[in-house]
Design an enzyme around this catalytic site. Structure first.
Site, PDB file in Angstrom:
ATOM      1  CE  LYS A  69      -3.949  14.863  -5.453  1.00  0.00           C
ATOM      2  NZ  LYS A  69      -3.330  16.139  -5.921  1.00  0.00           N
ATOM      3  CB  CYS A  90       5.314   3.639  -3.778  1.00  0.00           C
ATOM      4  SG  CYS A  90       4.999   5.314  -3.316  1.00  0.00           S
ATOM      5  CG  MET A  91       7.291   5.228  -0.375  1.00  0.00           C
ATOM      6  SD  MET A  91       7.746   6.686  -1.342  1.00  0.00           S
ATOM      7  CE  MET A  91       9.096   7.329  -0.372  1.00  0.00           C
ATOM      8  CG  MET A  96       7.074   7.584  -7.688  1.00  0.00           C
ATOM      9  SD  MET A  96       7.688   6.265  -6.634  1.00  0.00           S
ATOM     10  CE  MET A  96       7.753   7.086  -5.059  1.00  0.00           C
ATOM     11  N   GLY A 116       4.987   8.993  -1.186  1.00  0.00           N
ATOM     12  CA  GLY A 116       3.872   9.135  -2.119  1.00  0.00           C
ATOM     13  C   GLY A 116       2.518   9.106  -1.456  1.00  0.00           C
ATOM     14  CD  GLN A 117       0.399   4.197  -1.568  1.00  0.00           C
ATOM     15  OE1 GLN A 117      -0.718   3.723  -1.514  1.00  0.00           O
ATOM     16  NE2 GLN A 117       1.489   3.448  -1.568  1.00  0.00           N
TER      17      GLN A 117
HETATM   18  N1  LIG Z   1       2.853   3.132 -14.866  1.00  0.00           N
HETATM   19  C1  LIG Z   1       2.945   3.432 -13.570  1.00  0.00           C
HETATM   20  N2  LIG Z   1       2.361   2.632 -12.661  1.00  0.00           N
HETATM   21  C2  LIG Z   1       2.487   2.933 -11.345  1.00  0.00           C
HETATM   22  C3  LIG Z   1       3.208   4.069 -10.918  1.00  0.00           C
HETATM   23  C4  LIG Z   1       3.796   4.907 -11.912  1.00  0.00           C
HETATM   24  O1  LIG Z   1       4.425   5.944 -11.610  1.00  0.00           O
HETATM   25  N3  LIG Z   1       3.640   4.545 -13.220  1.00  0.00           N
HETATM   26  N4  LIG Z   1       3.316   4.344  -9.584  1.00  0.00           N
HETATM   27  C5  LIG Z   1       3.176   3.248  -8.629  1.00  0.00           C
HETATM   28  C6  LIG Z   1       2.963   3.810  -7.280  1.00  0.00           C
HETATM   29  S1  LIG Z   1       4.163   4.861  -6.686  1.00  0.00           S
HETATM   30  C7  LIG Z   1       1.889   3.519  -6.516  1.00  0.00           C
HETATM   31  S2  LIG Z   1       1.808   4.109  -4.921  1.00  0.00           S
HETATM   32  C8  LIG Z   1       0.845   2.632  -7.020  1.00  0.00           C
HETATM   33  C9  LIG Z   1      -0.572   2.980  -6.574  1.00  0.00           C
HETATM   34  O2  LIG Z   1      -1.406   1.998  -7.060  1.00  0.00           O
HETATM   35  P1  LIG Z   1      -2.739   1.513  -6.332  1.00  0.00           P
HETATM   36  O3  LIG Z   1      -2.523   1.379  -4.884  1.00  0.00           O
HETATM   37  O4  LIG Z   1      -3.181   0.300  -7.041  1.00  0.00           O
HETATM   38  O5  LIG Z   1      -3.688   2.734  -6.691  1.00  0.00           O
HETATM   39  P2  LIG Z   1      -4.979   3.340  -5.996  1.00  0.00           P
HETATM   40  O6  LIG Z   1      -5.829   3.842  -7.092  1.00  0.00           O
HETATM   41  O7  LIG Z   1      -4.567   4.310  -4.965  1.00  0.00           O
HETATM   42  O8  LIG Z   1      -5.648   2.087  -5.323  1.00  0.00           O
HETATM   43  C10 LIG Z   1      -6.241   2.141  -4.064  1.00  0.00           C
HETATM   44  C11 LIG Z   1      -7.487   1.299  -4.091  1.00  0.00           C
HETATM   45  O9  LIG Z   1      -8.048   1.271  -2.777  1.00  0.00           O
HETATM   46  C12 LIG Z   1      -9.422   1.652  -2.814  1.00  0.00           C
HETATM   47  N5  LIG Z   1      -9.693   2.276  -1.516  1.00  0.00           N
HETATM   48  C13 LIG Z   1      -9.715   3.589  -1.181  1.00  0.00           C
HETATM   49  N6  LIG Z   1      -9.862   3.727   0.148  1.00  0.00           N
HETATM   50  C14 LIG Z   1      -9.939   2.479   0.667  1.00  0.00           C
HETATM   51  C15 LIG Z   1     -10.040   1.958   1.990  1.00  0.00           C
HETATM   52  O10 LIG Z   1     -10.071   2.689   2.980  1.00  0.00           O
HETATM   53  N7  LIG Z   1     -10.044   0.596   2.122  1.00  0.00           N
HETATM   54  C16 LIG Z   1      -9.984  -0.237   1.053  1.00  0.00           C
HETATM   55  N8  LIG Z   1      -9.961  -1.547   1.281  1.00  0.00           N
HETATM   56  N9  LIG Z   1      -9.927   0.241  -0.203  1.00  0.00           N
HETATM   57  C17 LIG Z   1      -9.855   1.574  -0.383  1.00  0.00           C
HETATM   58  C18 LIG Z   1      -9.557   2.510  -4.028  1.00  0.00           C
HETATM   59  O11 LIG Z   1     -10.887   2.472  -4.522  1.00  0.00           O
HETATM   60  C19 LIG Z   1      -8.553   1.861  -5.004  1.00  0.00           C
HETATM   61  O12 LIG Z   1      -9.124   0.836  -5.757  1.00  0.00           O
HETATM   62  O13 LIG Z   1       0.875   2.638  -8.453  1.00  0.00           O
HETATM   63  C20 LIG Z   1       2.093   2.241  -8.995  1.00  0.00           C
HETATM   64  N10 LIG Z   1       1.913   2.106 -10.425  1.00  0.00           N
HETATM   65  N1  LIG Z   2      -1.798  14.479  -8.115  1.00  0.00           N
HETATM   66  C1  LIG Z   2      -1.273  13.379  -7.606  1.00  0.00           C
HETATM   67  N2  LIG Z   2      -0.395  13.477  -6.589  1.00  0.00           N
HETATM   68  C2  LIG Z   2       0.166  12.350  -6.101  1.00  0.00           C
HETATM   69  C3  LIG Z   2      -0.200  11.061  -6.568  1.00  0.00           C
HETATM   70  C4  LIG Z   2      -1.174  10.997  -7.616  1.00  0.00           C
HETATM   71  O1  LIG Z   2      -1.563   9.906  -8.081  1.00  0.00           O
HETATM   72  N3  LIG Z   2      -1.672  12.165  -8.105  1.00  0.00           N
HETATM   73  N4  LIG Z   2       0.382   9.944  -6.070  1.00  0.00           N
HETATM   74  C5  LIG Z   2       1.202  10.031  -4.872  1.00  0.00           C
HETATM   75  C6  LIG Z   2       2.194   8.946  -4.899  1.00  0.00           C
HETATM   76  S1  LIG Z   2       1.763   7.421  -4.308  1.00  0.00           S
HETATM   77  C7  LIG Z   2       3.465   9.140  -5.316  1.00  0.00           C
HETATM   78  S2  LIG Z   2       4.547   7.846  -5.289  1.00  0.00           S
HETATM   79  C8  LIG Z   2       3.962  10.475  -5.694  1.00  0.00           C
HETATM   80  C9  LIG Z   2       4.776  10.484  -6.977  1.00  0.00           C
HETATM   81  O2  LIG Z   2       5.254  11.759  -7.186  1.00  0.00           O
HETATM   82  P1  LIG Z   2       6.309  12.058  -8.328  1.00  0.00           P
HETATM   83  O3  LIG Z   2       7.424  11.104  -8.262  1.00  0.00           O
HETATM   84  O4  LIG Z   2       6.648  13.493  -8.278  1.00  0.00           O
HETATM   85  O5  LIG Z   2       5.464  11.764  -9.653  1.00  0.00           O
HETATM   86  P2  LIG Z   2       5.728  10.988 -11.028  1.00  0.00           P
HETATM   87  O6  LIG Z   2       4.920  11.707 -12.033  1.00  0.00           O
HETATM   88  O7  LIG Z   2       5.507   9.535 -10.875  1.00  0.00           O
HETATM   89  O8  LIG Z   2       7.275  11.116 -11.377  1.00  0.00           O
HETATM   90  C10 LIG Z   2       8.080  12.206 -11.028  1.00  0.00           C
HETATM   91  C11 LIG Z   2       8.984  12.673 -12.113  1.00  0.00           C
HETATM   92  O9  LIG Z   2      10.065  11.778 -12.353  1.00  0.00           O
HETATM   93  C12 LIG Z   2      10.528  12.091 -13.645  1.00  0.00           C
HETATM   94  N5  LIG Z   2      11.473  11.077 -14.127  1.00  0.00           N
HETATM   95  C13 LIG Z   2      11.236  10.045 -14.959  1.00  0.00           C
HETATM   96  N6  LIG Z   2      12.379   9.347 -15.174  1.00  0.00           N
HETATM   97  C14 LIG Z   2      13.364   9.971 -14.482  1.00  0.00           C
HETATM   98  C15 LIG Z   2      14.766   9.730 -14.337  1.00  0.00           C
HETATM   99  O10 LIG Z   2      15.325   8.798 -14.877  1.00  0.00           O
HETATM  100  N7  LIG Z   2      15.454  10.567 -13.523  1.00  0.00           N
HETATM  101  C16 LIG Z   2      14.866  11.632 -12.911  1.00  0.00           C
HETATM  102  N8  LIG Z   2      15.632  12.397 -12.149  1.00  0.00           N
HETATM  103  N9  LIG Z   2      13.543  11.893 -13.062  1.00  0.00           N
HETATM  104  C17 LIG Z   2      12.803  11.072 -13.818  1.00  0.00           C
HETATM  105  C18 LIG Z   2       9.233  12.153 -14.420  1.00  0.00           C
HETATM  106  O11 LIG Z   2       9.386  12.820 -15.647  1.00  0.00           O
HETATM  107  C19 LIG Z   2       8.317  12.852 -13.438  1.00  0.00           C
HETATM  108  O12 LIG Z   2       8.192  14.229 -13.700  1.00  0.00           O
HETATM  109  O13 LIG Z   2       2.884  11.367  -5.874  1.00  0.00           O
HETATM  110  C20 LIG Z   2       1.940  11.363  -4.814  1.00  0.00           C
HETATM  111  N10 LIG Z   2       1.068  12.468  -5.100  1.00  0.00           N
HETATM  112  S1  SF4 Z   3      -2.183  16.097   1.275  1.00  0.00           S
HETATM  113 FE1  SF4 Z   3      -1.547  16.199  -0.878  1.00  0.00          FE
HETATM  114  S2  SF4 Z   3      -3.451  15.912  -2.018  1.00  0.00           S
HETATM  115 FE2  SF4 Z   3      -4.036  16.482   0.072  1.00  0.00          FE
HETATM  116  S3  SF4 Z   3      -4.275  18.713   0.027  1.00  0.00           S
HETATM  117 FE3  SF4 Z   3      -2.180  18.274   0.692  1.00  0.00          FE
HETATM  118  S4  SF4 Z   3      -0.994  18.360  -1.178  1.00  0.00           S
HETATM  119 FE4  SF4 Z   3      -3.136  18.133  -1.810  1.00  0.00          FE
HETATM  120 MO   LIG Z   4       3.418   5.877  -4.746  1.00  0.00          MO
END
Ligand SMILES: Nc1nc2c(c(=O)[nH]1)N[C@H]1C(S)=C(S)[C@@H](COP(=O)(O)OP(=O)(O)OC[C@H]3O[C@@H](n4cnc5c(=O)[nH]c(N)nc54)[C@H](O)[C@@H]3O)O[C@H]1N2
Ligand SMILES: Nc1nc2c(c(=O)[nH]1)N[C@H]1C(S)=C(S)[C@@H](COP(=O)(O)OP(=O)(O)OC[C@H]3O[C@@H](n4cnc5c(=O)[nH]c(N)nc54)[C@H](O)[C@@H]3O)O[C@H]1N2
Ligand code: SF4
Ligand SMILES: [Mo]
Length: 774
Positions: A108, A197-198, A364, A401-402
């Site tokens: 990425k 998320c956090m 997460m 995460g973000q």
């Molecule tokens: N089932 C399930 N759902 C989850 C999660 C999960 O683990 N499981 N994880 C949760 C977590 S940890 C997170 S962080 C959320 C993320 O969820 P979202 O924040 O809804 O996901 P993104 O796709 O990052 O959305 C960002 C949006 O901003 C837009 N964008 C990009 N850059 C900019 C910019 O500079 N300005 C503006 N205005 N827009 C921009 C992108 O096109 C996109 O539509 O999802 C949550 N939802």
């Molecule tokens: N490639 C990629 N990287 C990302 C993102 C992305 O969208 N794509 N999103 C970013 C964001 S906003 C976030 S928040 C992070 C998320 O980063 P991670 O938290 O590492 O990602 P997830 O896949 O949501 O979940 C992590 C793990 O939690 C495990 N898990 C589920 N239930 C439990 C439980 O009850 N206990 C324990 N111990 N583990 C459990 C799941 O099996 C999974 O492997 O990643 C960040 N980096």
């Molecule tokens: S900030 Fe995250 S997504 Fe970007 S290069 Fe580093 S590990 Fe990959």
């Molecule tokens: Mo997140």
């Protein structure tokens, strides 16, 4: 674009485009390549199922006019990058060797170049007329927004409007929106996706240490002898921190890696000890490990005596009371709750407590549970009780995460209950302090906490919140249990600022504002280790897009709150914000734009411009805010300098499995895609990377008559979604897994919006479902 011939092949991990797997066919034909698998005993296998992450490098582009220091747009690892420009276009992106990532990037990171030039950008404002979104001018759109917001505020009070933001906005943007809503409009209805998320980590740190954010840094990875990775698939989600962990393992083969996860992820494949627990049983596991610390004499008596207090709910308890509660968590008993063996728990506890330095990473899998706060507190407790804290390599480190959830949202207090730098809306002293710093009359800031994410969308549905501005997030795909929240979008007047259209959220908006994105605007991000760093503005926004900052200031003017922003630039806002930080223990007054533009980031605290930044907080000699230089540690965030150990019992699931919903669903991510895929799905090279699958254990597949590749419907008490069956024994029997990436296969129609009672973060990791052939 011309290319150099010689590819910088890594000799130790020889590869060539034709050894890359089919999955990356598109990529390998193009001008960049995978240079190494991240581990697998250091041998590149060419197979993506080898359990490795990957490092990527682009063939050098030779017609670069200038190089600029920047930061990757994606995850909270926050990799430093070098951005190559030619003719006003970004033509190359590579890892910055001077940054913490040591020049390395995941896939990425490399694609930061292409994301600027993909299709479907939102190019001009749109207003819904007769049910359809139609092109409008900025003037018309902003006037409509201002008049609808003003009307609601006038007729129904300030709490009838809301801001829903993102950990992907710049700090200056979140800070300004927070100030406009809390100190201008007078509502605390400011929340955002960091709640999803956090939030549990933030409540964890704040309740244990008095202040938010991890105390350690990435450099600790180079010193740890034992890693405790729980609820984190680092190899896919924080690949470059993971790579640093692998570096440590390579240079010090005795390094021990414990992974706790219900799925055998790419991270877990590398574990020396893998605890494949039942989802949501972390509290039992950690209590049991603490039981073992006591039994084996691994607790640090000096820590307990001088630096710790014990707590149950809001009451102080004695250490004896805490110890007697642990009796319920013998390894034998915990083992049956967690679905692993007692011997595994004993070994995990011994390795954790006995190693010279233990570092935990979590994300997460912990935060997104109804016991997310409890699980966070207990991991912190494990470090505190064993003294695995405040030394190089010994630290409880929650991965963000973000790219800017920490500095942008947690530290600016852009959440419904919060005010800047750890202050709380409910605390009269904190409100008064912020009113003085913001120079607004006493009583301006409402004493009522606003709506947190889930309750905000519920309030939009019920009509309590009439107008909302949603920025840089796609909630109608990312919120749990989305179906009712689609109605919320219909019921309220909703403005969505997004860089792309359509998204699941812009589809239902009343006004869509085209947003400039990464590198079309500049600003400050902050990643997991408290490092502030700067993204430069290098290219023109697409179409008529404007930065989110400009949109917020324009709205402030139109609502009559322009005087909150006497100077109009982001640089001025940064000046204001760094000076405000000096009135707190989040002090980064020494971090100027100037410094950020000339080095790859600085870790706060950093009280003055000569200060180099702080690797380890609370540690005398390292943290400039520590008062007692003779102490071992100084938890100055707490009034008595003592961190808190919380008593928590393992709870019951919030919904039961039964005959109708016999299985559990958990959700998460894959390496190549970002959240709701609005960006990554539009990049040619990632288009074909699948996120439409449901992982099913072979025994469950047999039970429900499913073959690999079958269409499968997964249903809960809330809704259903269809996926393609992927049979694998990497998942526990009785558990199925899907990502939330795909807008075609919306898993959040199925997930539950039950929240943790302390952090209000939803539980995306466990709900009861059924599966059947579709
Ligand atoms: N089932 C399930 N759902 C989850 C999660 C999960 O683990 N499981 N994880 C949760 C977590 S940890 C997170 S962080 C959320 C993320 O969820 P979202 O924040 O809804 O996901 P993104 O796709 O990052 O959305 C960002 C949006 O901003 C837009 N964008 C990009 N850059 C900019 C910019 O500079 N300005 C503006 N205005 N827009 C921009 C992108 O096109 C996109 O539509 O999802 C949550 N939802
Ligand atoms: N490639 C990629 N990287 C990302 C993102 C992305 O969208 N794509 N999103 C970013 C964001 S906003 C976030 S928040 C992070 C998320 O980063 P991670 O938290 O590492 O990602 P997830 O896949 O949501 O979940 C992590 C793990 O939690 C495990 N898990 C589920 N239930 C439990 C439980 O009850 N206990 C324990 N111990 N583990 C459990 C799941 O099996 C999974 O492997 O990643 C960040 N980096
Ligand atoms: S900030 Fe995250 S997504 Fe970007 S290069 Fe580093 S590990 Fe990959
Ligand atoms: Mo997140």
């Amino acid at each position: 674009m011309s290319k150099k011939d010689g590819i910088n092949r890594n000799k130790e991990h020889p590869t060539s485009p034709d050894t890359a797997s089919d999955k990356y066919d598109g990529l390998s034909r193009r001008d960049f390549m995978r240079i190494a698998s991240l581990s697998a005993a250091g041998v590149f296998t060419g197979s993506l199922m080898s359990g490795c992450g990957e490092l990527w490098e682009r063939q050098p582009v030779i017609d670069v006019d200038s190089w600029h220091q920047g930061v990757c747009r994606f995850c909270g690892t926050g990799c430093g990058i070098k951005i190559g420009m030619s003719d006003g276009k970004v033509v190359d992106v590579k890892g910055d060797p001077a940054a913490h990532n040591r020049g390395r990037l995941c896939i990425k990171g490399i694609l930061n170049r292409e994301i600027l030039y993909v299709e479907d950008r939102a190019l001009y404002p749109m207003i819904r007329k007769n049910g359809e979104l139609e092109r409008a001018s900025w003037e018309e759109a902003m006037e409509l927004i201002a008049s609808r917001f003003s009307q609601s505020i006038q007729n129904s009070g300030p709490d009838s409007v809301a801001f829903y933001g993102s950990g992907q906005l710049f700090t200056e943007e979140s800070y300004s929106a927070n100030k406009l809503f809390k100190a201008g409009i007078g509502t605390n209805n400011v929340d955002g996706n960091p709640r999803l998320c956090m939030a549990s980590a933030a409540v964890g740190y704040t309740s244990v240490f008095g202040k938010d954010e991890p105390m350690g840094c990435y450099e600790d990875t180079d010193h740890a002898d034992c890693f405790f990775v729980t609820g984190s698939n680092m190899a896919e989600c924080h690949p470059i921190v993971w790579e640093r962990l692998q570096d440590r393992k390579r240079s010090n083969p005795d390094t021990f890696l414990i992974v706790v996860d219900p799925r055998k992820t790419r991270t877990a494949e590398h574990a020396d000890l893998f605890l494949q627990i039942k989802p949501g049983t972390d509290v039992a596991l950690y209590n049991s490990m603490i039981y073992e610390f006591y039994r084996r004499g691994l607790v640090d008596l000096e820590m307990i005596e001088d630096y710790l207090s014990f707590q149950s709910g809001s009451n102080s308890i004695t250490e004896e009371q805490f110890r007697s509660h642990l009796e319920k968590y013998t390894p034998e008993r915990a083992a049956s709750v967690c679905g692993i063996s007692a011997e595994q728990i004993r070994e995990a506890a011994f390795r954790f407590g006995n190693s010279p330095a233990t570092m935990s990473f979590w994300t997460m899998g912990l935060n997104q549970q109804i016991q997310g706060t409890a699980a966070n507190r207990l991991v912190m407790a494990m470090h505190l009780l064993t003294g695995q804290i405040g030394r190089p390599g010994a630290t409880p480190f929650s991965l963000t995460g973000q790219p800017n959830a920490g500095g942008g949202v947690r530290d600016t207090g852009s959440l419904a209950h919060a005010l800047p730098n750890g202050r709380l809306v409910a605390n009269p002293k904190h409100r008064k302090e912020m009113e003085e710093l913001w120079n607004v009359p006493e009583g301006t800031i409402s004493p009522n906490p606003g709506h947190h994410a889930i309750s905000l969308f519920q309030a939009m549905n019920s009509g309590d919140v009439e107008c909302a501005l949603i920025m840089s997030t796609n909630p109608i795909q990312s919120l749990p249990n989305i179906l009712p929240y689609r109605d919320a979008m219909e019921n309220a007047f909703v403005v969505v600022a997004d860089a792309f259209h359509p998204t699941e959220t812009t589809k239902y908006a009343d006004v869509v504002l085209p947003a400039a994105m990464w590198a079309e605007k500049g600003g400050v991000f902050s990643q997991s280790e408290r490092r502030y760093h700067y993204v430069p503005n290098l290219v023109e926004p697409k179409g008529e897009a404007r930065s989110d900052f400009d949109i917020i200031i324009d709205l402030a003017d139109r609502l009559g709150h322009g005087d909150l922003f006497p100077n109009r630039t982001q640089a001025d806002i940064w000046e204001e914000w760094r000076k405000i930080s000096a009135h707190s223990t989040y002090n980064f007054e020494g971090i100027t734009y100037e410094r950020l533009k000339n080095q790859p980031g600085i870790l706060w605290p950093c009280p003055d411009e000569d200060h180099p930044g702080t690797c380890r907080r609370y540690v005398p000699g390292e943290d400039p805010l520590v008062k007692d230089e003779d102490a071992r540690l100084d938890f100055y965030g707490r009034p008595d300098g003592r961190a808190l150990i919380y008593l928590h019992e393992q709870g019951e699931p919030y919904e039961n499995q039964n005959e109708k919903f016999p299985l559990l669903l958990t959700t998460g991510r894959v390496l190549e895609h970002w959240h709701t895929e609005t960006i990554t799905r539009r990049v040619d090279d990632l288009k074909n990377i699948k996120t439409d699958f449901l992982e099913v254990h072979p025994a469950d597949a047999a039970r429900y008559g499913l073959q690999d590749g079958d269409d499968v419907r997964v249903a809960s008490r809330r809704g259903d979604a269809e996926f393609v069956t992927r049979i694998t024994d990497d998942i526990r029997e009785g558990l199925v897994f899907a990502t939330f990436h795909s807008a075609k296969h919306l898993v959040n129609k199925v997930t539950s919006d039950a929240v943790d009672p302390f952090s209000r973060q939803p539980d995306y990791k466990r709900c009861a479902v059924s599966i059947e052939k579709a």
